[in-house]
Structures are given as structure tokens and as C-alpha cells.
Scaffold this motif. Sequence first.
Motif, PDB file in Angstrom:
ATOM      1  N   GLN A 193      29.219  34.603  39.582  1.00  0.00           N
ATOM      2  CA  GLN A 193      30.189  34.028  38.521  1.00  0.00           C
ATOM      3  C   GLN A 193      30.808  35.042  37.785  1.00  0.00           C
ATOM      4  N   PRO A 207      33.532  36.810  42.309  1.00  0.00           N
ATOM      5  CA  PRO A 207      32.793  35.475  42.965  1.00  0.00           C
ATOM      6  C   PRO A 207      33.148  34.845  44.104  1.00  0.00           C
ATOM      7  N   TRP A 248      36.845  30.977  38.485  1.00  0.00           N
ATOM      8  CA  TRP A 248      36.478  31.857  39.267  1.00  0.00           C
ATOM      9  C   TRP A 248      37.815  32.481  40.007  1.00  0.00           C
TER      10      TRP A 248
END
Length: 194
Positions: A61, A78, A93
Motif C-alpha cells: 500500500q 501499489p 492507491w
Amino acid sequence: MINVKSVNLSTVIGPTSRIPENALPEFAFAGKSNVGKSSLINCLMNRKSYARVSQKPGKTQTINYYSVNDSFLLVDLPGYGYAQAGEQAQAAWSRMIEKYLNTSGQLKQVFLLADARREVADNDRMMLEWIHAAGFEPVIIATKMDKLKRSEVKVRIEALRRGFSLSGSEILIPFSSQSGIGRDQVLEEIEKRL
């Protein structure tokens, strides 16, 4: 051929962080959650579990920068498309990936990973568009080749080429982090741009 002597995790940034201004050339890896990005990066770096590999998708993440031989950076973006993450997390993201692609001053190449066993999805095509919009011609990497039967290999490679609407000249590298197939080719693509 690049001989990997040293590796270290140099920078980790989250959704609210600024994209760092690095002096070293960067090579970014994008792809769906669970496509095998961390496994591929470990394979390139000749390390078993340096980049965290997870059984659960959606674990990366942050944007993780790995310095190789103090001469270039492998950038783990990510993963996208993890449905359980919730819309807000996915949007964060997405913004982070887009911001990175459009503002990194040292980005030399983007590698877009796709699971060789799966059809190309809309979010894969959207990522391809973002990469093009940022001014790059991505190298597509077909991961998890070891999970295919030999009779399936050609069919699946052609399906990925069609799914991404690739012309004959665009690069698609079959890859397996288990067997090491494609490792040298990916490293060659990096070396060409150093």
C-alpha cells in the motif's frame, strides 16, 4: 549483464508523501494485487524474501524503492484491483500511482505485470493508458508462467498481446519467479536504459 551485489530498501512513501527527487535512475513495476510483483522483484535482486511477499492481495500500500548496487532503483508500486480494499483505499492507491508516473524525474521504464493465466481486465488497460499518458512505452511481463502447461504457453501469450492490443514490436516477456524464466530479459531491458 547486471550482477546484483548489494540491495537495500532505500525509501517507502505513502499516499500523502511527496514523490522523492532521486539521483538514481528508476525502474517501476506496476500490476494488479497478487500478480507477483514482490516475487519478481525478489527474483531480480537474487533475494528470497526482501520485498514482502504476501498470501493476501492488496498488501503493498506504499511505493517501495529498492536500491540495487547503489546504481539504480527498482520501484514497487501499489497493486491495484483488490476488490476487498474498499473504494477509498483503491482511489488513494490510484492517485499515488498516477502521481508517481507523472512526477518522478528519474523514471526510465515502467514494467506492467499481468498474470499469464488470466484475461486482461479493464483496470490493466487503464494502467496501460496511464503509462502511455506519462510518456512511456511499457514492457509487459507475463508472470506465473510456471503455472501453465506447455501447450497453454503460446495461447496465453497471444491472449495477453490481444488483450493489451500490442503490436508486434512491443515487448512482452514471459516470466516465472520460481524457475527464473525471463529474469535475464528483464535485467537486459533495465541495462539498456541505464
